[in-house]
Design a protein around this motif. Structure first.
Motif, PDB file in Angstrom:
ATOM      1  N   ARG A 140       0.811  -1.216   0.000  1.00 47.70           N
ATOM      2  CA  ARG A 140       0.000   0.000   0.000  1.00 47.70           C
ATOM      3  C   ARG A 140       0.845   1.267   0.000  1.00 47.70           C
ATOM      4  NH1 ARG A 140      -3.691   1.917  -1.054  1.00 47.70           N
ATOM      5  NH2 ARG A 140      -4.742   2.734   0.741  1.00 47.70           N
ATOM      6  N   GLU A 166      -6.010  -0.176  -2.774  1.00 46.26           N
ATOM      7  CA  GLU A 166      -6.534  -1.303  -1.994  1.00 46.26           C
ATOM      8  C   GLU A 166      -6.860  -2.475  -2.906  1.00 46.26           C
ATOM      9  OE1 GLU A 166      -9.837   0.482   0.006  1.00 46.26           O
ATOM     10  OE2 GLU A 166      -8.576   1.283   1.608  1.00 46.26           O
ATOM     11  N   ARG A 221     -10.706  -6.974  -0.729  1.00 49.17           N
ATOM     12  CA  ARG A 221     -10.426  -5.557  -0.485  1.00 49.17           C
ATOM     13  C   ARG A 221     -10.722  -5.182   0.972  1.00 49.17           C
ATOM     14  NH1 ARG A 221     -13.430  -0.413  -2.643  1.00 49.17           N
ATOM     15  NH2 ARG A 221     -11.807   1.122  -2.272  1.00 49.17           N
ATOM     16  N   LYS A 265      -8.252  -3.456   3.825  1.00 50.04           N
ATOM     17  CA  LYS A 265      -8.579  -2.271   4.628  1.00 50.04           C
ATOM     18  C   LYS A 265      -8.409  -2.553   6.117  1.00 50.04           C
ATOM     19  CE  LYS A 265     -12.061   0.356   3.201  1.00 50.04           C
ATOM     20  NZ  LYS A 265     -13.386   0.773   2.691  1.00 50.04           N
ATOM     21  N   SER A 266      -8.957  -3.666   6.577  1.00 51.99           N
ATOM     22  CA  SER A 266      -8.873  -3.959   8.014  1.00 51.99           C
ATOM     23  C   SER A 266      -7.445  -4.299   8.435  1.00 51.99           C
ATOM     24  CB  SER A 266      -9.832  -5.090   8.385  1.00 51.99           C
ATOM     25  OG  SER A 266      -9.497  -6.287   7.715  1.00 51.99           O
ATOM     26  N   THR A 303      -4.696  -3.198   6.995  1.00 54.56           N
ATOM     27  CA  THR A 303      -3.942  -1.944   6.974  1.00 54.56           C
ATOM     28  C   THR A 303      -4.202  -1.162   8.251  1.00 54.56           C
ATOM     29  OG1 THR A 303      -4.049  -1.841   4.557  1.00 54.56           O
ATOM     30  CG2 THR A 303      -3.555   0.217   5.714  1.00 54.56           C
ATOM     31  N   HIS A 304      -5.453  -1.079   8.651  1.00 51.97           N
ATOM     32  CA  HIS A 304      -5.813  -0.348   9.874  1.00 51.97           C
ATOM     33  C   HIS A 304      -5.112  -0.961  11.098  1.00 51.97           C
ATOM     34  CE1 HIS A 304      -8.254   2.042  12.585  1.00 51.97           C
ATOM     35  NE2 HIS A 304      -8.513   0.936  13.260  1.00 51.97           N
TER      36      HIS A 304
END
Length: 173
Positions: free
Chosen positions: A133, A140, A151, A155-156, A158-159
């Protein structure tokens, strides 16, 4: 006598692969370099990815997804290199990105080492997501395709990875 038919809708493998190489080889090599830690291995990882694409190009259902194939191959090849080395950590500690002045080296050296050490301490999937990323600057969707995950998982992950990285670096999150 039957005339040979040409599939005009399908690009020529050599042209497509040459174009991908010209446009993406350097970025893929940089990604592999951060992952494996030395230039020679990184170049080998990328070369193997392109050779694999060349061997399998005719079997690709969608030649437009050749770049996705290459990114996945680079990730997998880098993992294989590290497994063969039997390194205890996912990143090799030898890689130091170039700096352009003594002042920037002094300012960035400690910070870079701290970030790389914190990245080494993250779980493999979190490291890969952050590299793709933010280092490879993939979206994403591109990250999801390269890693073979959804996807939402990107996102989760990465968070969670950013939060964990912040904690490891001593930031308040």
């Amino acid at each position: 006598m039957q005339a040979e038919t040409l599939d005009l809708g399908r690009p020529e493998p050599a042209e497509t692969i040459s174009g991908l190489y010209a446009e993406h080889a350097l970025g893929l090599t940089r990604l592999a370099l951060v992952m494996v830690g030395d230039r020679e291995s990184a170049e080998d990882v990328v070369q193997e990815a392109f050779l694999g694409l060349h061997r399998r190009f005719g079997g690709l259902r969608d030649p437009g997804k050749a770049l996705v194939y290459l990114r996945s191959a680079v990730l997998n090849n880098a993992r294989s290199v590290l497994r063969r080395r039997r390194l205890p950590s996912w990143f090799a500690a030898t890689y130091e990105p170039p700096v352009w002045s003594a002042e920037s080296a002094a300012m960035l050296g400690d910070e870079r080492r701290a970030v790389m050490e914190a990245l080494r301490r993250l779980p493999v999937r979190q490291r890969e997501v952050l590299l793709l990323r933010f280092y490879a600057d993939l979206s994403e969707e591109e990250t999801a395709q390269a890693m073979g995950i959804g996807r939402g998982t990107v996102k989760s992950t990465t968070h969670r990875a950013l939060n964990a990285l912040g904690r490891l670096l001593g930031e308040n999150r």
